[in-house]
Design an enzyme around this catalytic site. Structure first.
Site, PDB file in Angstrom:
ATOM      1  N   ARG A  81       0.898  -1.646  -0.061  1.00 25.31           N
ATOM      2  CA  ARG A  81      -0.053  -0.224  -0.267  1.00 25.31           C
ATOM      3  C   ARG A  81       0.453   1.182   0.165  1.00 25.31           C
ATOM      4  NH1 ARG A  81      -2.019   0.521   3.920  1.00 25.31           N
ATOM      5  NH2 ARG A  81      -1.312  -1.608   6.025  1.00 25.31           N
ATOM      6  N   TYR A 209      -1.572  -3.286  -6.583  1.00 24.84           N
ATOM      7  CA  TYR A 209      -1.322  -3.961  -5.093  1.00 24.84           C
ATOM      8  C   TYR A 209      -2.706  -4.192  -4.930  1.00 24.84           C
ATOM      9  CZ  TYR A 209      -0.350  -5.391  -0.782  1.00 24.84           C
ATOM     10  OH  TYR A 209      -0.356  -5.272   0.923  1.00 24.84           O
ATOM     11  N   GLY A 211      -4.548  -3.572  -1.541  1.00 27.76           N
ATOM     12  CA  GLY A 211      -5.044  -2.416  -1.068  1.00 27.76           C
ATOM     13  C   GLY A 211      -4.931  -1.625  -1.499  1.00 27.76           C
ATOM     14  N   LYS A 218      -9.726  -2.381   1.850  1.00 27.79           N
ATOM     15  CA  LYS A 218      -9.180  -1.200   2.546  1.00 27.79           C
ATOM     16  C   LYS A 218     -10.325  -0.156   1.964  1.00 27.79           C
ATOM     17  CE  LYS A 218      -5.988  -3.911   4.003  1.00 27.79           C
ATOM     18  NZ  LYS A 218      -6.164  -4.316   5.893  1.00 27.79           N
ATOM     19  N   HIS A 238     -10.061  -2.013  11.638  1.00 25.45           N
ATOM     20  CA  HIS A 238      -9.186  -3.353  10.807  1.00 25.45           C
ATOM     21  C   HIS A 238      -9.449  -4.228  12.198  1.00 25.45           C
ATOM     22  CE1 HIS A 238      -5.099  -3.742   9.621  1.00 25.45           C
ATOM     23  NE2 HIS A 238      -5.800  -4.261   8.748  1.00 25.45           N
ATOM     24  N   SER A 260      -1.433  -4.083  10.461  1.00 25.36           N
ATOM     25  CA  SER A 260      -0.050  -4.389   9.146  1.00 25.36           C
ATOM     26  C   SER A 260       0.005  -5.086   9.207  1.00 25.36           C
ATOM     27  CB  SER A 260      -0.972  -3.880   7.889  1.00 25.36           C
ATOM     28  OG  SER A 260      -2.103  -2.945   6.975  1.00 25.36           O
ATOM     29  N   ALA A 261       0.371  -6.136   8.684  1.00 24.03           N
ATOM     30  CA  ALA A 261       1.330  -7.522   9.303  1.00 24.03           C
ATOM     31  C   ALA A 261       1.760  -7.385  10.296  1.00 24.03           C
ATOM     32  CB  ALA A 261       2.165  -7.288   7.521  1.00 24.03           C
ATOM     33  N   CYS A 262       0.696  -8.116  11.363  1.00 17.79           N
ATOM     34  CA  CYS A 262       1.457  -8.355  13.093  1.00 17.79           C
ATOM     35  C   CYS A 262       0.767  -9.173  13.728  1.00 17.79           C
ATOM     36  CB  CYS A 262       0.328  -6.875  14.046  1.00 17.79           C
ATOM     37  SG  CYS A 262       1.828  -5.441  13.583  1.00 17.79           S
ATOM     38  N   GLY A 263       0.106 -10.079  12.590  1.00 13.90           N
ATOM     39  CA  GLY A 263      -0.502 -11.528  12.927  1.00 13.90           C
ATOM     40  C   GLY A 263      -1.543 -11.501  13.273  1.00 13.90           C
ATOM     41  N   THR A 265      -4.391 -12.685  11.055  1.00 15.22           N
ATOM     42  CA  THR A 265      -4.300 -13.557  10.609  1.00 15.22           C
ATOM     43  C   THR A 265      -4.194 -14.668  11.052  1.00 15.22           C
ATOM     44  OG1 THR A 265      -4.097 -13.050   8.466  1.00 15.22           O
ATOM     45  CG2 THR A 265      -4.609 -14.871   8.323  1.00 15.22           C
ATOM     46  N   ASN A 266      -2.910 -15.134  11.611  1.00 15.96           N
ATOM     47  CA  ASN A 266      -2.294 -16.012  12.565  1.00 15.96           C
ATOM     48  C   ASN A 266      -2.947 -16.443  13.936  1.00 15.96           C
ATOM     49  OD1 ASN A 266      -0.324 -16.615  10.637  1.00 15.96           O
ATOM     50  ND2 ASN A 266       0.854 -15.401  12.313  1.00 15.96           N
ATOM     51  N   ASP A 287      -9.220  -9.872   9.281  1.00 10.80           N
ATOM     52  CA  ASP A 287      -8.687  -8.522   8.547  1.00 10.80           C
ATOM     53  C   ASP A 287      -9.792  -7.323   8.809  1.00 10.80           C
ATOM     54  OD1 ASP A 287      -6.442  -7.542   7.630  1.00 10.80           O
ATOM     55  OD2 ASP A 287      -7.922  -6.002   5.986  1.00 10.80           O
ATOM     56  N   ASN A 377       6.361  -8.211   1.637  1.00 10.59           N
ATOM     57  CA  ASN A 377       4.442  -8.687   2.107  1.00 10.59           C
ATOM     58  C   ASN A 377       4.363  -9.327   0.655  1.00 10.59           C
ATOM     59  OD1 ASN A 377       2.813  -6.873   2.537  1.00 10.59           O
ATOM     60  ND2 ASN A 377       2.649  -6.087   1.095  1.00 10.59           N
ATOM     61  N   ARG A 379       2.290 -12.201  -1.195  1.00 14.89           N
ATOM     62  CA  ARG A 379       0.592 -12.130  -0.320  1.00 14.89           C
ATOM     63  C   ARG A 379      -0.083 -13.326  -1.221  1.00 14.89           C
ATOM     64  NH1 ARG A 379      -1.681  -8.670   3.570  1.00 14.89           N
ATOM     65  NH2 ARG A 379       0.117  -7.237   3.492  1.00 14.89           N
ATOM     66  N   GLY A 504      -0.159 -19.958  18.824  1.00 15.32           N
ATOM     67  CA  GLY A 504      -0.840 -20.861  19.337  1.00 15.32           C
ATOM     68  C   GLY A 504      -1.234 -20.447  21.037  1.00 15.32           C
TER      69      GLY A 504
END
Ligand code: OXD
Ligand code: MN
Length: 593
Positions: A81, A209, A211, A218, A238, A260-263, A265-266, A287, A377, A379, A504
């Protein structure tokens, strides 16, 4: 001026006059060779995929290893982005706030109009009707994205409910988001992502891209969504949404906002450690959350999306087995590396990179190059129905009731693993002042702490102070406001080692959060919030060094003094509209410290 061909006109799948007129106007501006209305069918997916492969836009992966999967390599200057090229275009500059770049609608339409003029010559103009949110849900909204990118169409097909379902939801209404997108020549000098919340319109040019180009995500679900949410009395956030079923069979739902990209999805797909027998996590979204006050006075949430656009690096069978299963088939990979046998690879997928990798730019990768094989980044785009732990309520038009709200940043210091706010306004303050180290999800320097209020700094479509005020007002609408928590999985020792194992193991923190939400466990009050008492967090079944756990939970006065001090910049920036309640929260903390 080339009118769309007659044969295409007979394919127009709607009698919605406003929509047809807007599509015609757009075609007159962009001058495509052909106009094509997407129906979202499987047959269409196959046809467009074949076309994308024929043009080298998608590279088929090994069908034995990744059935139905494709790789896309973007232009090397179009990989994240671009916040400095993203604008909110309101009549009054103040409405966009100091948190957004601003252009007047008149200037923006003129500037981008000149770029869109003839931008689709020689190309097909795809009309993508899409629905954000489950069909038949009062939460859901219709968008139409017009784009000249087949990659965008195929990604939108995964990320949204696309085609007839959206046109049916729209009917004859003129209430839809008008999204116009062209990749033009992918020149960063001619790249602009402009939002016109007063017109429910988005114009995005010069980027393919995610985003910037998948406008449902977004641009609509967050920037325009947050504007609509304030006007209509709901929240566009978000946030991931997950369900946690405990051994007694009770399921509670939480939302969590991480930058963004701080987990996200995990966390949304977490597998509890073996010790947590009988616990089951299910994913609603990874997200974005749209949240409304239900008739019962509780906060209810839906995921407006239908797929995951996740960060590949670091994803593996240990960190996120459910994501790995979600990308086993029918996924699109962007800017990952390719193995000689036609599979995908990225840093953190396995221990050792295989021989003979092709890097994300399409060149043979050299181990000693000092460069990653996959873009940091890079994806994956995968349908949510691939997720083995998808919640049975992911498509529920009613949404799910929320028991706790979590905010979290990436902080090497200061912020303990978990902290509960004293009350709603203190929670809004903790979320509003959240800091996080920047990641590769946006262009710019990585690893510097910036204030990212509620993980919405890049996504709030109006003045941030007004946004905080909207959050504060929500309390009055909720009979039972969910408790608010701050978490930090990323605290480090002086030697730079992570103190908390994360992934986990975060189940241990989630269990405490749910127990707090249900009034089932006590807490220790610190100056900045409530933390687990010794023994409250279940640490069994894993060898965690007690001194590390203690250090990860510590609330250090000096660090917090520095923290409160450094919030001054945010308060100064938002001075015109910062709610008094948040100023007072800060003053109270200052006085206590
Ligand atoms: C995303 C982001 O792609 O936050 O979700 O950048
Ligand atoms: Mn995101």
């Amino acid at each position: 001026m080339s009118e769309p061909k007659r044969s295409d006109r007979t394919d127009v799948p709607t009698t919605n006059g406003t929509l047809v007129a807007w599509v015609d106007d757009t075609a007159r501006l962009t001058k495509p060779d052909r106009v094509y209305w997407c129906d979202g069918s499987l047959e269409e997916k196959k046809r467009l995929t074949d076309e994308a492969v024929a043009h080298g836009i998608l590279i088929p992966l090994n069908p034995e290893k990744r059935p139905g999967c494709y790789l896309h390599r973007s232009s090397p200057t179009d990989v994240a982005r671009t916040e400095h090229l993203t604008f909110v275009c309101t009549r009054e500059k103040e409405a966009a706030g100091p948190n957004n770049n601003w252009m007047s609608p008149k200037d923006a339409y003129a500037k981008l109009g000149a770029l869109f003029n003839g931008s689709m010559k020689g190309r097909t103009m795809y009309v993508v009707p899409y629905l954000m949110g489950p069909a038949g849900s009062p939460f859901s909204k219709v968008g139409i994205e017009i784009t000249d990118s087949i990659y965008v169409v195929l990604n939108m097909r995964i990320m949204t409910r696309m085609g007839g379902v959206a046109l049916d939801a729209l009917g004859d209404s003129s209430d839809f988001n008008r999204g116009l997108h062209s990749t033009l020549d992918l020149d960063p000098e001619k790249r602009f992502i402009c939002h016109f919340p007063e017109d429910n319109t988005i114009w995005s040019i010069g980027s393919g891209y995610g985003g910037n180009a998948l406008l449902g995500k977004k641009c609509f679900a967050l920037r325009i969504g947050s504007w609509l949410g304030r006007t209509e009395g709901w929240l566009a956030e978000h946030m991931l949404i997950l369900g946690a079923e405990d051994p007694q069979g009770r399921t509670h739902y939480v939302v969590a906002a991480f930058p963004s990209a701080c987990g996200k999805t995990n966390f949304a797909m977490m597998v509890p450690p073996p010790h947590f027998k009988g616990w089951k996590i299910t994913t609603i979204g990874d997200d974005i959350a749209w949240m409304r006050v239900g008739e019962d006075g509780r906060l209810w949430a839906v995921n407006p999306e239908a797929g995951y656009f996740g960060v590949a690096p670091g994803t593996n069978f240990k960190t996120n087995p459910n994501a790995m299963k979600s990308i086993a088939r029918d996924a699109i990979f962007t800017n990952v590396a390719m193995t000689p046998d036609g599979d995908v690879w990225w840093e953190g997928k396995d221990e050792e990179p295989p021989e003979g990798l092709i890097d994300w730019k399409g060149n043979p990768w050299k181990r000693d190059s000092g460069q990653p094989a996959a873009h940091p980044n890079s994806r994956f785009t995968a349908p949510m129905t691939n997720n083995p732990i998808l919640s049975p309520h992911a498509d529920d038009p009613r949404g799910v009731p929320i028991s706790a709200i979590i905010f979290g940043g990436r902080r090497a210091t200061t912020v303990p693993v978990v902290l509960q706010a004293f009350n709603w306004s203190h929670g809004v303050y903790l979320g509003a002042t959240m800091g996080s180290e920047t990641t590769a999800a946006a262009t710019g320097q990585v690893g510097v702490v910036r204030r990212d209020p509620m993980a919405m700094l890049p996504f709030c479509g109006y003045d941030m102070g007004e946004y905080f005020a909207h959050w504060l007002r929500m309390q009055g609408r909720l009979k039972n406001p969910p408790p608010i928590f701050l978490v930090n999985w990323f605290r480090k020792s002086r030697e730079g080692k992570f103190l908390w194992p994360g992934y986990g193991e975060n189940m241990r923190v989630l269990e405490w959060i749910l127990a707090r939400a249900n009034g089932e466990v006590g807490a220790r009050e610190t100056l900045v919030g409530a933390v687990p008492r010794d023994g409250d967090l279940d640490l069994q079944g894993r060898d965690l060094a007690p001194e590390n756990v203690a250090a990860s939970m510590a609330v250090d006065r000096d660090e917090w003094r520095t923290e409160i001090e450094s919030q001054g910049e945010l308060f100064a920036k938002l001075d015109a509209t910062m709610p008094a309640a948040l100023r007072l929260e800060r003053q109270l903390l200052q006085a206590k410290l």
